[in-house]
Design a protein around this motif. Structure first.
Motif, mmCIF file in Angstrom:
data_model
loop_
_atom_site.group_PDB
_atom_site.id
_atom_site.type_symbol
_atom_site.label_atom_id
_atom_site.label_comp_id
_atom_site.label_asym_id
_atom_site.label_seq_id
_atom_site.Cartn_x
_atom_site.Cartn_y
_atom_site.Cartn_z
ATOM 1 N N PRO A 29 -0.222 -3.917 -8.292
ATOM 2 C CA PRO A 29 0.560 -2.897 -9.010
ATOM 3 C C PRO A 29 0.695 -1.586 -8.237
ATOM 4 C CG PRO A 29 -1.582 -3.212 -10.046
ATOM 5 C CD PRO A 29 -1.466 -4.248 -8.978
ATOM 6 N N VAL A 30 -0.104 -1.384 -7.206
ATOM 7 C CA VAL A 30 -0.015 -0.158 -6.410
ATOM 8 C C VAL A 30 0.540 -0.446 -5.012
ATOM 9 C CG1 VAL A 30 -1.804 1.102 -7.651
ATOM 10 C CG2 VAL A 30 -2.454 -0.373 -5.741
ATOM 11 N N PHE A 31 1.285 -1.529 -4.874
ATOM 12 C CA PHE A 31 1.852 -1.930 -3.582
ATOM 13 C C PHE A 31 2.728 -0.825 -2.998
ATOM 14 C CE2 PHE A 31 5.596 -3.740 -1.387
ATOM 15 C CZ PHE A 31 4.950 -4.291 -0.283
ATOM 16 N N VAL A 32 2.559 -0.572 -1.694
ATOM 17 C CA VAL A 32 3.371 0.398 -0.981
ATOM 18 C C VAL A 32 4.132 -0.290 0.146
ATOM 19 C CG1 VAL A 32 3.351 2.494 0.426
ATOM 20 C CG2 VAL A 32 1.820 2.311 -1.535
ATOM 21 N N SER A 33 3.386 -0.933 1.055
ATOM 22 C CA SER A 33 3.993 -1.596 2.199
ATOM 23 C C SER A 33 3.034 -2.642 2.740
ATOM 24 C CB SER A 33 4.299 -0.583 3.301
ATOM 25 O OG SER A 33 4.660 -1.244 4.499
ATOM 26 N N GLU A 34 3.583 -3.743 3.245
ATOM 27 C CA GLU A 34 2.736 -4.781 3.831
ATOM 28 C C GLU A 34 2.047 -4.303 5.105
ATOM 29 O OE1 GLU A 34 5.474 -8.014 4.178
ATOM 30 O OE2 GLU A 34 5.190 -8.610 2.099
ATOM 31 N N TRP A 35 2.502 -3.199 5.667
ATOM 32 C CA TRP A 35 1.886 -2.654 6.874
ATOM 33 C C TRP A 35 0.477 -2.129 6.632
ATOM 34 C CZ3 TRP A 35 3.182 -3.681 11.609
ATOM 35 C CH2 TRP A 35 4.479 -4.125 11.867
ATOM 36 N N PHE A 36 0.113 -1.895 5.371
ATOM 37 C CA PHE A 36 -1.255 -1.476 5.080
ATOM 38 C C PHE A 36 -2.251 -2.583 5.433
ATOM 39 C CE2 PHE A 36 0.555 1.998 2.647
ATOM 40 C CZ PHE A 36 -0.356 3.015 2.909
ATOM 41 N N LEU A 37 -1.793 -3.818 5.479
ATOM 42 C CA LEU A 37 -2.680 -4.918 5.863
ATOM 43 C C LEU A 37 -3.090 -4.805 7.334
ATOM 44 C CD1 LEU A 37 -1.025 -7.867 3.931
ATOM 45 C CD2 LEU A 37 -3.029 -6.517 3.289
ATOM 46 N N ALA A 38 -2.312 -4.113 8.150
ATOM 47 C CA ALA A 38 -2.697 -3.881 9.538
ATOM 48 C C ALA A 38 -3.953 -3.006 9.594
ATOM 49 C CB ALA A 38 -1.550 -3.217 10.307
ATOM 50 N N PHE A 39 -4.112 -2.106 8.651
ATOM 51 C CA PHE A 39 -5.317 -1.283 8.603
ATOM 52 C C PHE A 39 -6.530 -2.137 8.263
ATOM 53 C CE2 PHE A 39 -8.165 1.989 6.774
ATOM 54 C CZ PHE A 39 -8.270 2.769 7.903
ATOM 55 N N THR A 40 -6.347 -3.123 7.384
ATOM 56 C CA THR A 40 -7.426 -4.059 7.080
ATOM 57 C C THR A 40 -7.852 -4.792 8.346
ATOM 58 O OG1 THR A 40 -6.465 -4.390 4.883
ATOM 59 C CG2 THR A 40 -8.093 -5.996 5.604
ATOM 60 N N LEU A 41 -6.895 -5.213 9.134
ATOM 61 C CA LEU A 41 -7.174 -5.877 10.408
ATOM 62 C C LEU A 41 -7.936 -4.947 11.347
ATOM 63 C CD1 LEU A 41 -6.659 -8.424 12.146
ATOM 64 C CD2 LEU A 41 -4.567 -7.321 12.916
ATOM 65 N N PHE A 42 -7.546 -3.692 11.422
ATOM 66 C CA PHE A 42 -8.219 -2.708 12.267
ATOM 67 C C PHE A 42 -9.683 -2.525 11.855
ATOM 68 C CE2 PHE A 42 -9.435 1.807 12.737
ATOM 69 C CZ PHE A 42 -9.454 1.893 14.118
ATOM 70 N N VAL A 43 -9.936 -2.389 10.564
ATOM 71 C CA VAL A 43 -11.308 -2.224 10.078
ATOM 72 C C VAL A 43 -12.130 -3.474 10.384
ATOM 73 C CG1 VAL A 43 -12.748 -1.939 8.015
ATOM 74 C CG2 VAL A 43 -10.676 -0.570 8.279
#
Length: 75
Positions: A29-43
């Motif tokens: 429900p708080v979706f912004v952009s699929e690019w936030f998943l790249a931050f998950t990959l970085f962490v």
């Protein structure tokens, strides 16, 4: 119990993973952009490399901010 750098690294990494998955998953429900998943990959990459090399950038930042060290990560 006092929070040391190792515990703070775990708390902060966990928060960033949860937040970036919520912001990057279209079903959220708080979706912004699929690019936030790249931050998950970085962490995840940073956690993996610190497990092999004992070099943790966040640990060093927390030490400079005055958080008590744990004698583990990066030492």
């Amino acid at each position: 119990m006092q929070m040391n750098t190792e515990r703070w690294v775990r708390v902060i990494a966990g928060f960033f993973v949860l937040a970036s998955v919520m912001l990057g998953t279209p079903a959220s429900p708080v979706f912004v952009s699929e690019w936030f998943l790249a931050f998950t990959l970085f962490v995840g990459f940073n956690l993996l490399q610190s497990g092999f090399t004992s070099i943790c950038p966040l640990d060093r930042i927390l030490l400079k901010l005055g958080v008590p060290g744990s004698g583990g990560c990066g030492r």
